[in-house]
Write a protein that holds these residues in place. Structure first.
Motif, PDB file in Angstrom:
ATOM      1  N   GLY A   1      38.051  34.060  37.268  1.00 28.57           N
ATOM      2  CA  GLY A   1      37.364  33.704  36.034  1.00 28.57           C
ATOM      3  C   GLY A   1      36.582  32.418  36.126  1.00 28.57           C
ATOM      4  O   GLY A   1      36.745  31.618  37.046  1.00 28.57           O
ATOM      5  N   GLU A   2      35.730  32.245  35.147  1.00 27.22           N
ATOM      6  CA  GLU A   2      34.942  31.024  35.009  1.00 27.22           C
ATOM      7  C   GLU A   2      35.059  30.563  33.564  1.00 27.22           C
ATOM      8  O   GLU A   2      35.231  31.380  32.651  1.00 27.22           O
ATOM      9  CB  GLU A   2      33.480  31.297  35.377  1.00 27.22           C
ATOM     10  CG  GLU A   2      32.561  30.096  35.306  1.00 27.22           C
ATOM     11  CD  GLU A   2      33.030  28.929  36.160  1.00 27.22           C
ATOM     12  OE1 GLU A   2      33.553  27.961  35.588  1.00 27.22           O
ATOM     13  OE2 GLU A   2      32.875  28.989  37.395  1.00 27.22           O
ATOM     14  N   THR A   3      35.010  29.271  33.341  1.00 24.26           N
ATOM     15  CA  THR A   3      35.048  28.749  31.982  1.00 24.26           C
ATOM     16  C   THR A   3      33.801  29.190  31.231  1.00 24.26           C
ATOM     17  O   THR A   3      32.832  29.665  31.829  1.00 24.26           O
ATOM     18  CB  THR A   3      35.136  27.214  31.986  1.00 24.26           C
ATOM     19  OG1 THR A   3      33.989  26.690  32.653  1.00 24.26           O
ATOM     20  CG2 THR A   3      36.396  26.751  32.711  1.00 24.26           C
ATOM     21  N   MET A   4      33.794  29.030  29.923  1.00 24.57           N
ATOM     22  CA  MET A   4      32.686  29.534  29.111  1.00 24.57           C
ATOM     23  C   MET A   4      31.468  28.613  29.128  1.00 24.57           C
ATOM     24  O   MET A   4      30.633  28.642  28.236  1.00 24.57           O
ATOM     25  CB  MET A   4      33.157  29.764  27.671  1.00 24.57           C
ATOM     26  CG  MET A   4      34.274  30.799  27.567  1.00 24.57           C
ATOM     27  SD  MET A   4      33.899  32.376  28.371  1.00 24.57           S
ATOM     28  CE  MET A   4      32.687  33.033  27.246  1.00 24.57           C
TER      29      MET A   4
ATOM     30  N   HIS B   1      46.554  33.462  27.915  1.00 26.82           N
ATOM     31  CA  HIS B   1      46.526  31.994  27.933  1.00 26.82           C
ATOM     32  C   HIS B   1      47.472  31.357  26.908  1.00 26.82           C
ATOM     33  O   HIS B   1      47.221  30.253  26.419  1.00 26.82           O
ATOM     34  CB  HIS B   1      45.103  31.477  27.701  1.00 26.82           C
ATOM     35  CG  HIS B   1      44.058  32.215  28.471  1.00 26.82           C
ATOM     36  ND1 HIS B   1      43.873  32.048  29.824  1.00 26.82           N
ATOM     37  CD2 HIS B   1      43.145  33.158  28.081  1.00 26.82           C
ATOM     38  CE1 HIS B   1      42.889  32.837  30.244  1.00 26.82           C
ATOM     39  NE2 HIS B   1      42.440  33.524  29.207  1.00 26.82           N
TER      40      HIS B   1
ATOM     41  N   GLN C   1      40.034  26.875  31.424  1.00 22.00           N
ATOM     42  CA  GLN C   1      40.291  27.951  30.464  1.00 22.00           C
ATOM     43  C   GLN C   1      39.816  29.277  31.057  1.00 22.00           C
ATOM     44  O   GLN C   1      38.820  29.869  30.639  1.00 22.00           O
ATOM     45  CB  GLN C   1      39.594  27.654  29.136  1.00 22.00           C
ATOM     46  CG  GLN C   1      39.918  28.635  28.009  1.00 22.00           C
ATOM     47  CD  GLN C   1      41.374  28.592  27.576  1.00 22.00           C
ATOM     48  OE1 GLN C   1      42.096  27.637  27.855  1.00 22.00           O
ATOM     49  NE2 GLN C   1      41.813  29.633  26.887  1.00 22.00           N
ATOM     50  N   ALA C   2      40.564  29.727  32.066  1.00 17.03           N
ATOM     51  CA  ALA C   2      40.228  30.948  32.788  1.00 17.03           C
ATOM     52  C   ALA C   2      41.453  31.361  33.593  1.00 17.03           C
ATOM     53  O   ALA C   2      42.471  30.666  33.573  1.00 17.03           O
ATOM     54  CB  ALA C   2      39.023  30.720  33.695  1.00 17.03           C
TER      55      ALA C   2
ATOM     56  N   ASP D   1      35.927  34.821  31.399  1.00 15.79           N
ATOM     57  CA  ASP D   1      36.930  33.893  31.911  1.00 15.79           C
ATOM     58  C   ASP D   1      37.892  34.563  32.898  1.00 15.79           C
ATOM     59  O   ASP D   1      38.827  33.925  33.381  1.00 15.79           O
ATOM     60  CB  ASP D   1      37.692  33.209  30.773  1.00 15.79           C
ATOM     61  CG  ASP D   1      38.421  34.187  29.873  1.00 15.79           C
ATOM     62  OD1 ASP D   1      37.943  35.326  29.696  1.00 15.79           O
ATOM     63  OD2 ASP D   1      39.478  33.813  29.324  1.00 15.79           O
ATOM     64  N   HIS D   2      37.628  35.844  33.207  1.00 16.78           N
ATOM     65  CA  HIS D   2      38.416  36.552  34.215  1.00 16.78           C
ATOM     66  C   HIS D   2      37.546  37.107  35.348  1.00 16.78           C
ATOM     67  O   HIS D   2      38.072  37.387  36.428  1.00 16.78           O
ATOM     68  CB  HIS D   2      39.225  37.679  33.573  1.00 16.78           C
ATOM     69  CG  HIS D   2      40.333  37.180  32.698  1.00 16.78           C
ATOM     70  ND1 HIS D   2      41.657  37.209  33.064  1.00 16.78           N
ATOM     71  CD2 HIS D   2      40.301  36.605  31.468  1.00 16.78           C
ATOM     72  CE1 HIS D   2      42.396  36.678  32.095  1.00 16.78           C
ATOM     73  NE2 HIS D   2      41.589  36.307  31.110  1.00 16.78           N
TER      74      HIS D   2
ATOM     75  N   ASN E   1      41.425  23.035  25.219  1.00 12.24           N
ATOM     76  CA  ASN E   1      40.539  24.172  24.995  1.00 12.24           C
ATOM     77  C   ASN E   1      40.297  24.414  23.505  1.00 12.24           C
ATOM     78  O   ASN E   1      41.116  24.087  22.656  1.00 12.24           O
ATOM     79  CB  ASN E   1      41.110  25.437  25.648  1.00 12.24           C
ATOM     80  CG  ASN E   1      42.418  25.879  25.025  1.00 12.24           C
ATOM     81  OD1 ASN E   1      42.441  26.572  24.017  1.00 12.24           O
ATOM     82  ND2 ASN E   1      43.522  25.451  25.626  1.00 12.24           N
TER      83      ASN E   1
END
Length: 339
Positions: A90-93, A253, A72-73, A127-128, A280
């Motif tokens: 990005g990285e996931t939360m 997304h 989810q990124a 996420d970005h 997600n």
């Protein structure tokens, strides 16, 4: 519309364009997870194992957009002639897991990437940008671009401090700007945000001020929209921006906040790619945009089901490669109805 599965008869078709008709050259080729590397229009890991709907593009000067499956990124690699650039990192939360960073690094390393000509951060959400600092530490980066929105998250502040300390070239871009292209024949135009930013209350809205770029190689164009939502789409339409594009990286997304009907009509995409994570918590992709996508094209891809998605062009036709088997009937099912 009749749904078609990967591997069936060709679904090549003509697409209206301001320049000339363009034919979709390849609808789907499955990339199986394997150690070996197949260099395909800029690169993709794994051997092709399934039948194609139309011929692959093998032009050595082809231009590719790699929508990397980072959950989810967003992390989108652009490549041509052995030169690379990254749009978002990005990285996931769940920052303790660093899952997206590991997937991104594995992908770049499989292509022997050591330098990125530029890193474009569409906006400041985790996420970005969550893996951006790691990217700058691991790879040589020519220039960092973003929208210039002042943001106080620790992640963004650490990123900007590193850019300043390491004297990495940094530039704010807005509608009307042109990013210097590292690839011969490719132009990179910025269509959003507006110079004075798109406002929401007293503060700039992060998603609405996503940097939207249009990449054009000869007769084929790509539109990358970050998390741009309805206000940004309306602003681009009102400004008379040339939104027509063959390939669309769907906004936010696959959220119902983006991809309005007027916007999609202006883009008129033949291929739509959605970057999102499996199962997600946001319910992406939502029902409403998926219903609109289905009316635009049968070439819809999503990283939660297809894995990495690569769209390559030789300047006249374009092909799509997916990491996993692409099943149209599954892709067009929303995770849940939009709230």
């Amino acid at each position: 519309m009749v749904a078609k599965k990967s591997g069936r008869t060709s679904s090549a078709r003509k697409k209206k364009s301001k320049n000339m008709p363009k034919q979709i050259a390849a609808a789907v080729v499955v990339i199986a997870a394997a150690v070996c590397v197949l260099i395909f229009g800029g690169g993709m890991a794994g051997p092709a194992t399934s039948t194609t709907l139309a011929p692959l593009i093998t032009d050595e000067h082809a231009f590719s957009m790699h929508v990397i499956d980072v959950g989810q990124a967003d992390a989108i690699l652009l490549s041509k002639d052995g030169k690379f650039a990254l749009v978002d990192a990005g990285e996931t939360m769940k920052p303790s897991e660093r899952e997206a960073r590991d997937k991104l690094f594995a992908y770049l390393d499989s292509l022997n990437v050591t330098r990125l000509e530029f890193l474009l951060l569409t906006h400041q959400d985790y996420d970005h940008i969550g893996s951006a600092l790691d990217v700058l530490k691991k790879y040589e980066v020519g220039t960092v671009y973003d929208n210039g929105v002042v943001h106080t998250s620790a992640t963004y502040e650490k990123l900007m401090t590193h850019i300043l300390d390491q004297k990495i070239p940094y530039r704010v871009v807005a509608a009307g700007d042109v990013i210097t292209s590292p690839w011969q024949g490719v132009t990179l135009e910025v269509l959003s945000p507006q110079k004075d930013l798109i406002m929401s209350g007293k503060n700039p809205d992060i998603n609405e001020n996503s940097v939207v770029i249009k990449a054009v190689y000869q007769n084929v164009s790509y539109l990358l929209t970050g998390d741009a939502e309805k206000k940004a789409e309306e602003a681009m339409l009102a400004a008379g921006e040339d939104l027509n594009a063959d390939i669309l990286k769907a906004g936010h997304h696959g959220s119902s906040t983006s991809s309005t009907q007027k916007f999609l009509n202006a883009v008129s995409p033949a291929v739509i790619v959605i970057s999102l994570g499996e199962g997600n918590e946001y319910g992406h992709p939502h029902k409403e945009p998926l219903e609109r996508f289905v009316q635009m094209t049968e070439h819809i891809y999503r990283t939660d089901m297809d894995g990495d998605v690569v769209v390559t062009t030789d300047g006249n036709v374009y092909s799509v490669v997916t990491r996993k088997a692409h099943i149209y009937e599954n892709v067009i099912v929303p995770n849940q109805a939009a709230a």
